[in-house]
Structures are given as C-alpha cells and as structure tokens.
Design a protein around this motif. Structure first.
Motif, mmCIF file in Angstrom:
data_model
loop_
_atom_site.group_PDB
_atom_site.id
_atom_site.type_symbol
_atom_site.label_atom_id
_atom_site.label_comp_id
_atom_site.label_asym_id
_atom_site.label_seq_id
_atom_site.Cartn_x
_atom_site.Cartn_y
_atom_site.Cartn_z
ATOM 1 N N ALA A 14 6.563 -10.879 3.233
ATOM 2 C CA ALA A 14 7.342 -10.468 4.409
ATOM 3 C C ALA A 14 8.164 -11.637 4.941
ATOM 4 C CB ALA A 14 6.411 -9.934 5.494
ATOM 5 N N LEU A 15 7.580 -12.807 4.976
ATOM 6 C CA LEU A 15 8.313 -13.975 5.468
ATOM 7 C C LEU A 15 9.433 -14.379 4.514
ATOM 8 C CD1 LEU A 15 5.457 -16.213 6.896
ATOM 9 C CD2 LEU A 15 7.094 -14.802 8.155
ATOM 10 N N ALA A 16 9.211 -14.249 3.222
ATOM 11 C CA ALA A 16 10.225 -14.620 2.234
ATOM 12 C C ALA A 16 11.451 -13.723 2.345
ATOM 13 C CB ALA A 16 9.640 -14.539 0.826
ATOM 14 N N ASN A 17 11.267 -12.506 2.781
ATOM 15 C CA ASN A 17 12.380 -11.571 2.942
ATOM 16 C C ASN A 17 13.013 -11.656 4.326
ATOM 17 O OD1 ASN A 17 12.334 -10.454 0.378
ATOM 18 N ND2 ASN A 17 10.623 -9.144 0.913
ATOM 19 N N GLU A 18 12.623 -12.621 5.110
ATOM 20 C CA GLU A 18 13.131 -12.852 6.459
ATOM 21 C C GLU A 18 12.890 -11.668 7.385
ATOM 22 O OE1 GLU A 18 17.011 -14.606 6.610
ATOM 23 O OE2 GLU A 18 16.638 -15.764 4.802
ATOM 24 N N ALA A 19 11.930 -10.853 7.087
ATOM 25 C CA ALA A 19 11.540 -9.773 7.984
ATOM 26 C C ALA A 19 10.690 -10.364 9.096
ATOM 27 C CB ALA A 19 10.757 -8.714 7.223
ATOM 28 N N SER A 36 -4.151 -5.030 10.117
ATOM 29 C CA SER A 36 -2.937 -4.244 9.908
ATOM 30 C C SER A 36 -1.733 -5.097 10.292
ATOM 31 C CB SER A 36 -2.956 -2.959 10.736
ATOM 32 O OG SER A 36 -2.921 -3.255 12.111
ATOM 33 N N PHE A 37 -0.587 -4.761 9.704
ATOM 34 C CA PHE A 37 0.660 -5.386 10.112
ATOM 35 C C PHE A 37 1.806 -4.433 9.862
ATOM 36 C CE2 PHE A 37 0.925 -6.572 5.632
ATOM 37 C CZ PHE A 37 2.269 -6.409 5.365
ATOM 38 N N GLU A 38 2.908 -4.681 10.553
ATOM 39 C CA GLU A 38 4.142 -3.948 10.347
ATOM 40 C C GLU A 38 5.291 -4.928 10.526
ATOM 41 O OE1 GLU A 38 6.445 0.064 11.933
ATOM 42 O OE2 GLU A 38 4.549 -0.531 12.842
ATOM 43 N N THR A 39 6.307 -4.816 9.673
ATOM 44 C CA THR A 39 7.449 -5.716 9.740
ATOM 45 C C THR A 39 8.721 -4.952 10.121
ATOM 46 O OG1 THR A 39 7.997 -5.473 7.403
ATOM 47 C CG2 THR A 39 6.453 -7.245 7.990
ATOM 48 N N SER A 40 9.717 -5.709 10.510
ATOM 49 C CA SER A 40 10.974 -5.121 10.973
ATOM 50 C C SER A 40 11.756 -4.423 9.868
ATOM 51 C CB SER A 40 11.841 -6.204 11.622
ATOM 52 O OG SER A 40 12.124 -7.239 10.691
ATOM 53 N N ASP A 41 11.425 -4.684 8.611
ATOM 54 C CA ASP A 41 12.150 -4.045 7.507
ATOM 55 C C ASP A 41 11.434 -2.807 6.956
ATOM 56 O OD1 ASP A 41 10.039 -5.244 6.207
ATOM 57 O OD2 ASP A 41 11.273 -6.278 4.717
ATOM 58 N N GLY A 42 10.445 -2.294 7.678
ATOM 59 C CA GLY A 42 9.786 -1.055 7.284
ATOM 60 C C GLY A 42 8.514 -1.206 6.496
ATOM 61 N N GLN A 43 8.123 -2.425 6.183
ATOM 62 C CA GLN A 43 6.864 -2.628 5.475
ATOM 63 C C GLN A 43 5.703 -2.498 6.456
ATOM 64 O OE1 GLN A 43 6.700 -5.917 2.535
ATOM 65 N NE2 GLN A 43 8.619 -6.510 3.527
ATOM 66 N N ALA A 44 4.590 -2.014 5.961
ATOM 67 C CA ALA A 44 3.385 -1.933 6.772
ATOM 68 C C ALA A 44 2.189 -1.882 5.838
ATOM 69 C CB ALA A 44 3.403 -0.700 7.671
ATOM 70 N N ALA A 45 1.071 -2.345 6.324
ATOM 71 C CA ALA A 45 -0.163 -2.280 5.548
ATOM 72 C C ALA A 45 -1.341 -2.315 6.500
ATOM 73 C CB ALA A 45 -0.252 -3.439 4.558
ATOM 74 N N ASN A 46 -2.436 -1.718 6.075
ATOM 75 C CA ASN A 46 -3.668 -1.795 6.843
ATOM 76 C C ASN A 46 -4.830 -1.643 5.882
ATOM 77 O OD1 ASN A 46 -4.815 1.061 6.840
ATOM 78 N ND2 ASN A 46 -2.708 1.432 7.504
ATOM 79 N N ALA A 47 -5.943 -2.173 6.288
ATOM 80 C CA ALA A 47 -7.159 -2.054 5.485
ATOM 81 C C ALA A 47 -8.364 -2.254 6.382
ATOM 82 C CB ALA A 47 -7.179 -3.075 4.358
ATOM 83 N N GLY A 65 -7.540 1.609 2.684
ATOM 84 C CA GLY A 65 -6.323 1.140 3.314
ATOM 85 C C GLY A 65 -5.080 1.836 2.811
ATOM 86 N N SER A 66 -3.947 1.309 3.241
ATOM 87 C CA SER A 66 -2.664 1.841 2.800
ATOM 88 C C SER A 66 -1.605 0.754 2.934
ATOM 89 C CB SER A 66 -2.267 3.069 3.618
ATOM 90 O OG SER A 66 -1.991 2.709 4.953
ATOM 91 N N PHE A 67 -0.513 0.934 2.207
ATOM 92 C CA PHE A 67 0.647 0.070 2.381
ATOM 93 C C PHE A 67 1.905 0.888 2.191
ATOM 94 C CE2 PHE A 67 -0.822 -0.490 -1.978
ATOM 95 C CZ PHE A 67 0.332 -0.353 -2.740
ATOM 96 N N ARG A 68 2.967 0.455 2.870
ATOM 97 C CA ARG A 68 4.241 1.161 2.850
ATOM 98 C C ARG A 68 5.347 0.137 2.667
ATOM 99 N NH1 ARG A 68 4.813 3.118 8.305
ATOM 100 N NH2 ARG A 68 5.967 1.231 8.725
ATOM 101 N N PHE A 69 6.366 0.500 1.877
ATOM 102 C CA PHE A 69 7.495 -0.397 1.672
ATOM 103 C C PHE A 69 8.741 0.414 1.359
ATOM 104 C CE2 PHE A 69 5.536 0.370 -2.375
ATOM 105 C CZ PHE A 69 6.586 0.489 -3.274
ATOM 106 N N VAL A 70 9.891 -0.193 1.593
ATOM 107 C CA VAL A 70 11.169 0.409 1.254
ATOM 108 C C VAL A 70 11.619 -0.236 -0.053
ATOM 109 C CG1 VAL A 70 13.557 0.806 1.958
ATOM 110 C CG2 VAL A 70 11.729 0.749 3.689
ATOM 111 N N ALA A 71 11.816 0.592 -1.081
ATOM 112 C CA ALA A 71 12.176 0.092 -2.411
ATOM 113 C C ALA A 71 13.681 -0.138 -2.517
ATOM 114 C CB ALA A 71 11.720 1.085 -3.470
#
Length: 99
Positions: A14-19, A36-47, A65-71
């Motif tokens: 997330a940091l490498a993508n400047e989110a 859990s976390f969520e980033t400004s670019d739509g990524q999220a994850a929790n466990a 858990g789950s994770f979400r990302f924009v491809a």
C-alpha cells in the motif's frame, strides 16, 4: 508469525503505491488476533485468528479473513478465506470452483 508477515507485506504494498491508509486497526493477544486496514485506492483486508488446541500436539492457528483490491482492468476483486489445519481455502466470485 505468518499473519504478521502477510500484514507487513500488504502494508508495504500500500505504501509503495502511494495510497494512504484511511483505517487501521489491530488487536493481538497471546492466543488470538484481529486486524484490518483500508487504503485510499480501494484496497482493504481483515483477518482474525485463534489458537486452537493450545499446549497440545494438535496446536494450530485458525484464521478467517478477506482482502479486496482494484486490478489493472479496473475491476474490484474480493477474496474471503479460511486458513486452518485443512489449508488455505479461498472463495471469490472470480475464482474457479472445484467440481
């Protein structure tokens, strides 16, 4: 320990993508954890995980858990998973299902 490595890897990605991280929570105990976390670019994850059968020969960690990302194709993908003594078991609308 494995969940910490995954968490750090996702955080670094997330940091490498400047989110920017817009939400970050964690609670780690000796026999369970939750983060859990969520980033400004739509990524999220929790466990969340729990130590099963502590102090026995069958001691194991069960994680849900789950994770979400924009491809790159612009679509948002989400994976829900369980990881326990039976292995990693992911589920997602875009994943093939064994028949």
């Amino acid at each position: 320990m494995k969940f910490l490595i995954v968490f750090v890897a996702i955080f670094a990605f997330a940091l490498a993508n400047e989110a920017q991280i817009i939400n970050l929570e964690s609670d780690v105990g000796p026999e369970n954890f939750q983060w859990s976390f969520e980033t400004s670019d739509g990524q999220a994850a929790n466990a969340k995980g729990q130590l099963k059968y502590p102090n026995t020969d069958h001691e194991s960690l069960a994680v849900q858990g789950s994770f979400r990302f924009v491809a790159d194709d612009g679509q948002t993908y989400e994976v829900n998973y369980i990881a326990d003594e039976n292995g990693f078991q992911p589920q997602g609308a875009h994943l093939p299902v064994a028949s």
